[in-house]
Design a protein around this motif. Structure first.
Motif, PDB file in Angstrom:
ATOM      1  N   HIS A 133       0.843  -1.192   0.000  1.00  0.00           N
ATOM      2  CA  HIS A 133       0.000   0.000   0.000  1.00  0.00           C
ATOM      3  C   HIS A 133       0.882   1.247   0.000  1.00  0.00           C
ATOM      4  O   HIS A 133       1.847   1.327   0.780  1.00  0.00           O
ATOM      5  CB  HIS A 133      -0.906   0.051   1.243  1.00  0.00           C
ATOM      6  N   TYR A 134       0.528   2.202  -0.877  1.00  0.00           N
ATOM      7  CA  TYR A 134       1.118   3.528  -0.752  1.00  0.00           C
ATOM      8  C   TYR A 134       0.576   4.184   0.519  1.00  0.00           C
ATOM      9  O   TYR A 134      -0.580   3.978   0.906  1.00  0.00           O
ATOM     10  CB  TYR A 134       0.742   4.403  -1.949  1.00  0.00           C
ATOM     11  N   GLU A 135       1.404   5.011   1.144  1.00  0.00           N
ATOM     12  CA  GLU A 135       0.985   5.738   2.330  1.00  0.00           C
ATOM     13  C   GLU A 135       1.371   7.210   2.170  1.00  0.00           C
ATOM     14  O   GLU A 135       2.326   7.543   1.458  1.00  0.00           O
ATOM     15  CB  GLU A 135       1.647   5.149   3.574  1.00  0.00           C
ATOM     16  N   PRO A 136       0.636   8.119   2.817  1.00  0.00           N
ATOM     17  CA  PRO A 136       0.972   9.545   2.697  1.00  0.00           C
ATOM     18  C   PRO A 136       2.369   9.817   3.260  1.00  0.00           C
ATOM     19  O   PRO A 136       2.813   9.162   4.207  1.00  0.00           O
ATOM     20  CB  PRO A 136      -0.104  10.248   3.521  1.00  0.00           C
ATOM     21  N   VAL A 137       3.023  10.802   2.671  1.00  0.00           N
ATOM     22  CA  VAL A 137       4.356  11.180   3.119  1.00  0.00           C
ATOM     23  C   VAL A 137       4.473  12.693   2.973  1.00  0.00           C
ATOM     24  O   VAL A 137       3.883  13.283   2.065  1.00  0.00           O
ATOM     25  CB  VAL A 137       5.441  10.443   2.300  1.00  0.00           C
ATOM     26  N   SER A 138       5.207  13.335   3.837  1.00  0.00           N
ATOM     27  CA  SER A 138       5.415  14.776   3.702  1.00  0.00           C
ATOM     28  C   SER A 138       6.369  15.047   2.541  1.00  0.00           C
ATOM     29  O   SER A 138       7.172  14.186   2.160  1.00  0.00           O
ATOM     30  CB  SER A 138       6.002  15.350   4.989  1.00  0.00           C
ATOM     31  N   TRP A 139       6.304  16.262   2.013  1.00  0.00           N
ATOM     32  CA  TRP A 139       7.239  16.626   0.942  1.00  0.00           C
ATOM     33  C   TRP A 139       8.673  16.556   1.458  1.00  0.00           C
ATOM     34  O   TRP A 139       9.572  16.085   0.743  1.00  0.00           O
ATOM     35  CB  TRP A 139       6.920  18.024   0.424  1.00  0.00           C
ATOM     36  N   GLU A 140       8.898  17.016   2.674  1.00  0.00           N
ATOM     37  CA  GLU A 140      10.256  17.000   3.208  1.00  0.00           C
ATOM     38  C   GLU A 140      10.797  15.582   3.291  1.00  0.00           C
ATOM     39  O   GLU A 140      11.949  15.316   2.905  1.00  0.00           O
ATOM     40  CB  GLU A 140      10.257  17.648   4.596  1.00  0.00           C
ATOM     41  N   ARG A 141       9.961  14.653   3.769  1.00  0.00           N
ATOM     42  CA  ARG A 141      10.412  13.266   3.864  1.00  0.00           C
ATOM     43  C   ARG A 141      10.594  12.662   2.472  1.00  0.00           C
ATOM     44  O   ARG A 141      11.543  11.903   2.249  1.00  0.00           O
ATOM     45  CB  ARG A 141       9.387  12.452   4.674  1.00  0.00           C
ATOM     46  N   ALA A 142       9.722  13.005   1.531  1.00  0.00           N
ATOM     47  CA  ALA A 142       9.847  12.481   0.167  1.00  0.00           C
ATOM     48  C   ALA A 142      11.179  12.900  -0.453  1.00  0.00           C
ATOM     49  O   ALA A 142      11.902  12.072  -1.034  1.00  0.00           O
ATOM     50  CB  ALA A 142       8.684  12.971  -0.687  1.00  0.00           C
ATOM     51  N   PHE A 143      11.527  14.185  -0.317  1.00  0.00           N
ATOM     52  CA  PHE A 143      12.807  14.635  -0.860  1.00  0.00           C
ATOM     53  C   PHE A 143      13.967  13.968  -0.131  1.00  0.00           C
ATOM     54  O   PHE A 143      15.006  13.663  -0.738  1.00  0.00           O
ATOM     55  CB  PHE A 143      12.916  16.156  -0.756  1.00  0.00           C
ATOM     56  N   LEU A 549      -0.273  20.107  -3.613  1.00  0.00           N
ATOM     57  CA  LEU A 549       0.483  19.988  -4.853  1.00  0.00           C
ATOM     58  C   LEU A 549       1.631  20.993  -4.882  1.00  0.00           C
ATOM     59  O   LEU A 549       1.525  22.092  -4.332  1.00  0.00           O
ATOM     60  CB  LEU A 549      -0.422  20.239  -6.060  1.00  0.00           C
ATOM     61  N   LEU A 550       2.705  20.624  -5.554  1.00  0.00           N
ATOM     62  CA  LEU A 550       3.785  21.552  -5.882  1.00  0.00           C
ATOM     63  C   LEU A 550       3.917  21.632  -7.393  1.00  0.00           C
ATOM     64  O   LEU A 550       3.623  20.666  -8.106  1.00  0.00           O
ATOM     65  CB  LEU A 550       5.114  21.085  -5.285  1.00  0.00           C
ATOM     66  N   SER A 551       4.387  22.763  -7.863  1.00  0.00           N
ATOM     67  CA  SER A 551       4.664  22.886  -9.294  1.00  0.00           C
ATOM     68  C   SER A 551       5.912  22.086  -9.642  1.00  0.00           C
ATOM     69  O   SER A 551       6.737  21.774  -8.767  1.00  0.00           O
ATOM     70  CB  SER A 551       4.877  24.352  -9.670  1.00  0.00           C
ATOM     71  N   GLU A 552       6.084  21.774 -10.920  1.00  0.00           N
ATOM     72  CA  GLU A 552       7.287  21.054 -11.343  1.00  0.00           C
ATOM     73  C   GLU A 552       8.557  21.851 -11.037  1.00  0.00           C
ATOM     74  O   GLU A 552       9.533  21.280 -10.528  1.00  0.00           O
ATOM     75  CB  GLU A 552       7.190  20.696 -12.823  1.00  0.00           C
ATOM     76  N   PRO A 553       8.609  23.169 -11.326  1.00  0.00           N
ATOM     77  CA  PRO A 553       9.823  23.906 -10.937  1.00  0.00           C
ATOM     78  C   PRO A 553      10.092  23.847  -9.435  1.00  0.00           C
ATOM     79  O   PRO A 553      11.245  23.713  -9.007  1.00  0.00           O
ATOM     80  CB  PRO A 553       9.530  25.344 -11.399  1.00  0.00           C
ATOM     81  N   ALA A 554       9.039  23.939  -8.629  1.00  0.00           N
ATOM     82  CA  ALA A 554       9.234  23.875  -7.182  1.00  0.00           C
ATOM     83  C   ALA A 554       9.765  22.513  -6.748  1.00  0.00           C
ATOM     84  O   ALA A 554      10.648  22.424  -5.873  1.00  0.00           O
ATOM     85  CB  ALA A 554       7.920  24.180  -6.464  1.00  0.00           C
ATOM     86  N   ILE A 555       9.250  21.458  -7.338  1.00  0.00           N
ATOM     87  CA  ILE A 555       9.732  20.109  -6.999  1.00  0.00           C
ATOM     88  C   ILE A 555      11.215  19.986  -7.317  1.00  0.00           C
ATOM     89  O   ILE A 555      12.009  19.492  -6.507  1.00  0.00           O
ATOM     90  CB  ILE A 555       8.910  19.043  -7.751  1.00  0.00           C
ATOM     91  N   VAL A 556      11.617  20.443  -8.500  1.00  0.00           N
ATOM     92  CA  VAL A 556      13.029  20.332  -8.885  1.00  0.00           C
ATOM     93  C   VAL A 556      13.900  21.173  -7.957  1.00  0.00           C
ATOM     94  O   VAL A 556      14.955  20.715  -7.492  1.00  0.00           O
ATOM     95  CB  VAL A 556      13.223  20.763 -10.353  1.00  0.00           C
ATOM     96  N   CYS A 557      13.484  22.393  -7.685  1.00  0.00           N
ATOM     97  CA  CYS A 557      14.304  23.282  -6.860  1.00  0.00           C
ATOM     98  C   CYS A 557      14.476  22.740  -5.443  1.00  0.00           C
ATOM     99  O   CYS A 557      15.584  22.752  -4.889  1.00  0.00           O
ATOM    100  CB  CYS A 557      13.682  24.676  -6.821  1.00  0.00           C
ATOM    101  N   ARG A 558      13.403  22.257  -4.841  1.00  0.00           N
ATOM    102  CA  ARG A 558      13.507  21.736  -3.473  1.00  0.00           C
ATOM    103  C   ARG A 558      14.320  20.445  -3.441  1.00  0.00           C
ATOM    104  O   ARG A 558      15.113  20.219  -2.512  1.00  0.00           O
ATOM    105  CB  ARG A 558      12.115  21.522  -2.891  1.00  0.00           C
ATOM    106  N   LEU A 559      14.130  19.606  -4.438  1.00  0.00           N
ATOM    107  CA  LEU A 559      14.907  18.369  -4.492  1.00  0.00           C
ATOM    108  C   LEU A 559      16.385  18.671  -4.691  1.00  0.00           C
ATOM    109  O   LEU A 559      17.250  18.070  -4.040  1.00  0.00           O
ATOM    110  CB  LEU A 559      14.385  17.477  -5.617  1.00  0.00           C
ATOM    111  N   ALA A 560      16.692  19.602  -5.587  1.00  0.00           N
ATOM    112  CA  ALA A 560      18.088  19.945  -5.844  1.00  0.00           C
ATOM    113  C   ALA A 560      18.767  20.464  -4.585  1.00  0.00           C
ATOM    114  O   ALA A 560      19.909  20.079  -4.269  1.00  0.00           O
ATOM    115  CB  ALA A 560      18.163  20.991  -6.963  1.00  0.00           C
ATOM    116  N   ARG A 561      18.082  21.343  -3.851  1.00  0.00           N
ATOM    117  CA  ARG A 561      18.686  21.857  -2.622  1.00  0.00           C
ATOM    118  C   ARG A 561      18.895  20.733  -1.613  1.00  0.00           C
ATOM    119  O   ARG A 561      19.948  20.657  -0.951  1.00  0.00           O
ATOM    120  CB  ARG A 561      17.799  22.953  -2.029  1.00  0.00           C
ATOM    121  N   ARG A 562      17.924  19.823  -1.507  1.00  0.00           N
ATOM    122  CA  ARG A 562      18.047  18.720  -0.537  1.00  0.00           C
ATOM    123  C   ARG A 562      19.191  17.781  -0.911  1.00  0.00           C
ATOM    124  O   ARG A 562      19.921  17.302  -0.030  1.00  0.00           O
ATOM    125  CB  ARG A 562      16.732  17.954  -0.477  1.00  0.00           C
ATOM    126  N   VAL A 563      19.366  17.512  -2.205  1.00  0.00           N
ATOM    127  CA  VAL A 563      20.384  16.558  -2.645  1.00  0.00           C
ATOM    128  C   VAL A 563      21.764  17.206  -2.709  1.00  0.00           C
ATOM    129  O   VAL A 563      22.765  16.629  -2.256  1.00  0.00           O
ATOM    130  CB  VAL A 563      20.006  15.967  -4.022  1.00  0.00           C
TER     131      VAL A 563
END
Length: 759
Positions: A133-143, A549-563
């Motif tokens: 089963h998929y379960e909810p996850v926060s954006w912070e935890r997902a990144f 929801l997040l926009s695609e640019p927002a997803i990339v920017c937050r992921l890039a900073r996290r990684v």
């Protein structure tokens, strides 16, 4: 009110078949459009949304990449565009409660149609290793999960970053920047599976891997050749352009294995005439055998060479290279072998020749029917030879027109989504951002699947799309995906790629084109590039389907900073806050985008420069347009076999299935049908309505089987058959690809038809 999604998968084991249609659009298209839109959006939302599609102050249709005219109708959309919008703007929702009620093992048994009909994704979801089963996850935890897997890799080249053609210019630029800052050029995209052959052929011959015409060129043409394309279903607004060209005196030649309603007669629902008689579009239909196009154009070129005064000698002398070798090769073409390869009658080819010789300005349009064969690149090169002979590149009303299938697939490539980037692009990226991008070529789609299969890639990240369903050799692709450590899908709706996963999986829900994009810097817009190199803004109008929801640019920017960490000096936060800052960087990296923000603010946007079209300048290795000479190839069929092409139904866009009908071809309530010429069917003892398994044959000896297809007697070219994808992608071997471009050869699959156990 919108209707609820289907609870169970519709039964498709008894498709209904009627006479095919010979006209497209008209009142039936209006009725079908409104019915499907109301089912997804309700009446009021339908009106508000559709009136913003493709308007200068509205949003770009998330469907095809056909350009908009300067003067637009209030309803500047087609039936299939309206379906794409309705699917995105739907009121149906896929919530965490949905995933709690549906284990992945259950979802994996559902059809792609059922999955897509459930509605918009609302929350980030996580599938832990070993869970069902998929379960909810926060954006912070997902990144954080993505960062864990990426930083654990032995090499950045163990990650694959795929892009769908829906992704905006801004998101695509940020995405490729992140991947290259990480250290890889593994940036496959959907172009690898469609127009890669076009880009490969055009880059070599004219120096630019894009079409050379604008919409106005179609209006000015004397002759338009539409080869390997079904605009009535795949690019319906193109029919309006052909109608206008016909009114201006153009003639249209259709070259295709199947007759298609949209090219026979178009009933334009925007005009009184269109609601009654309509306009006959095709002046000459050449029902060519699958894969015979190179042979046809080779013979045409010989006949032009043999006609006194037919060659534009000044253009050939001043602007081309390699003419003598090409001419020597072309003159070896003969009628007997060409007619065998094409299945055409000599008088039809001669009529085509007369039309060519009578025309000063010629445009050739094509799509997947030309790009997905082993010999697609030399096939398209031969079309370029055909146009060069009479000077039909670099003058108004003439040129090459590869018609792109997805709304920003061309723009994504312009932004650097490419596994084999040009050194000049990497140099510009290095100057602008102060880092050394990787120079080694990365994986395209086919090579990415091999790498996943062989354990050489461990993380798969998809910016949109439905990679599992779009890719060839379904069983191999799915097994490869399941070997990954992590698969990540940035998506608006549920599809099969969410249920065929790696050990761990994430679904990251994103804004659609139709939705307002509000960031810290205010309301944002994005940009797209259409099939003819026009760049314009797209502004969503609807409230987002979910506050999560997040926009695609927002997803990339937050992921890039996290990684990449706090020490990375790219201003990712600034880019997320204000997309104009991204466009300023694009303007300094990508040629043709100078003063980007100011130019895109103008209603309608701007045209990118195209040296062959604008200046008759050809930026090739020779500095001129290149004639090419290659042996003529075409598929050879063993006795008792057919050559299968995969195609879309009218209720379908790429892998997204809107409904179970294909009304132009007379098919209702089912997709597992195979279209077979009646004469071939009689020889093979296949009754109309019987059921067969499709079994592909290739040199590796592996049996690939698609079971339970209803035989439909249909006027295909002799020796040829057709069936819908993605159901038939299982038949396309992973290693059966086009030379040079490595595009899957989905339009020329040798099959045998065996009586089905379900018959």
């Amino acid at each position: 009110m919108a209707t609820k999604p289907p609870q169970g998968d519709p039964v498709q084991d008894a498709p209904k078949v009627a006479e095919r249609k010979r006209t497209a659009a008209g009142l039936p298209a209006i009725g079908h459009t409104l019915r499907m839109a109301h089912q997804q959006m309700g009446v009021r939302r339908t009106a508000l949304t559709l009136l913003s599609v493709n308007q200068k102050d509205g949003f770009d249709c998330p469907g095809c990449a056909w350009p908009e005219p300067e003067h637009r109708h209030r309803a500047e959309f087609c039936e299939n565009g309206a379906k794409a919008v309705a699917e995105e703007a739907t009121l149906r929702r896929v919530t965490p409660e949905f995933f709690a009620a549906h284990p992945v093992s259950d979802l994996a048994r559902r059809s792609g149609y059922w999955l897509g009909q459930q509605g918009r994704l609302t929350h980030p979801m996580y599938l832990p290793e070993g869970a069902d089963h998929y379960e909810p996850v926060s954006w912070e935890r997902a990144f954080g999960i993505v960062a864990e897997e990426l930083t654990a890799l032995s090499s950045p080249d163990e990650a694959v970053f795929y892009t769908s053609g829906r992704t905006s210019n801004e998101a695509a630029f940020l995405y490729q920047l992140f991947a290259r800052k990480l250290g890889t050029n593994n940036l496959p995209d959907c172009s690898n599976m469609c127009h890669e052959s076009s880009g490969s052929a055009l880059s070599e011959t004219i120096g630019v891997g894009k079409g050379s015409v604008l919409l106005e060129d179609l209006y000015r043409a004397d002759l338009i050749v539409v080869a390997g394309q079904n605009p009535g279903t795949n690019h319906p607004r193109m029919l309006s352009a052909l109608e206008k060209a016909k009114a201006n005196g153009a003639r249209v030649v259709s070259v295709n294995p199947l007759p298609e309603a949209g090219l026979e007669r178009f009933k334009n629902p925007q005009t009184p005439k269109g609601l009654t008689a309509g306009t006959a579009l095709t002046d000459l239909f050449l029902q060519i055998r699958i894969g015979g196009d190179q042979a046809l154009f080779r013979l045409l070129n010989k006949l032009v060479l043999d006609t006194p005064g037919a060659v534009d000698e000044e253009f050939v002398r001043e602007h081309t290279h390699g003419f003598e070798e090409f001419a020597q090769t072309a003159r070896t073409a003969d009628w007997e072998s060409t007619l065998a390869a094409t299945g055409l009658a000599r008088e039809d080819v001669e009529r085509f020749l007369r039309m060519v010789l009578d025309s000063e300005r010629i445009v050739v349009c094509w799509a997947m029917g030309l790009t997905q064969h082993k010999h697609s690149v030399p096939m398209i090169r031969e079309i370029v030879n055909f146009l060069l002979l009479r000077g039909n590149i670099g003058r108004p009303g003439a040129g090459v027109c590869p018609v792109r299938g997805h709304s920003n697939v061309q723009g994504d490539r312009t932004m650097g989504i490419f596994e084999r980037p040009a050194p000049a692009f990497l140099d510009a990226l290095e100057r602008e951002f102060g880092f050394a991008p990787p120079r080694e070529h990365g994986y395209d789609v086919v090579r990415a699947i091999r790498a996943l299969r062989d354990g050489e890639a461990k993380v798969f990240f998809a910016m949109g799309g439905n990679f599992v369903s779009a890719s060839p050799d379904t069983e191999v692709t799915e097994a490869a995906m399941r070997r990954a450590r992590l698969t990540v899908q940035v998506s608006t709706k549920l599809n099969r790629s969410h249920v065929v996963t790696g050990a761990r999986a994430l679904i990251l829900p994103t804004l659609g084109r139709t939705e307002r994009d509000l960031q810290a810097g205010g309301e944002q817009f994005v940009t797209v590039e259409d099939s003819m190199g026009m760049v314009h803004a797209s502004r969503g109008r609807l409230e987002p389907a979910s506050p999560h929801l997040l926009s695609e640019p927002a997803i990339v920017c937050r992921l890039a900073r996290r990684v990449l960490g706090a020490e990375d000096d790219v201003p990712w936060e600034e880019f997320e806050k204000d997309y104009a800052a991204v466009r300023d960087r694009i303007a300094r990296v990508v040629p043709g985008f100078e003063d980007f923000n100011a130019r895109v603010a103008r209603p309608g946007g701007f045209a990118l420069p195209h040296a062959p079209r604008d200046e008759r300048r050809f930026p090739t290795a020779t500095g001129k347009a290149n004639f090419t000479a290659a042996p003529v190839e075409y598929p050879h069929l063993p006795e008792g076999r057919l050559l299968l092409q995969t195609l879309r139904s009218h209720d379908q866009y790429n892998t997204t299935v809107y409904g179970l009908d294909d009304r132009y071809r007379g098919i209702r309530n089912g997709r597992r049908v195979v279209l077979v010429n009646p004469d071939d069917a009689r020889e093979l003892k296949l009754a109309d309505g019987s059921y067969v398994d499709l079994v592909s044959e290739w040199k590796d000896g592996v049996e690939r089987r698609a079971p339970g297809f209803r035989v439909v007697h249909y006027p295909t070219a002799r020796g040829c058959a057709a069936a819908y994808y993605p159901e038939t992608n299982v038949l396309v071997p992973l290693d059966a690809t086009a030379d040079v471009s490595n595009t899957p050869a989905s339009k020329s699959v040798v099959v045998r038809l065996e009586q089905s156990a379900t018959d």
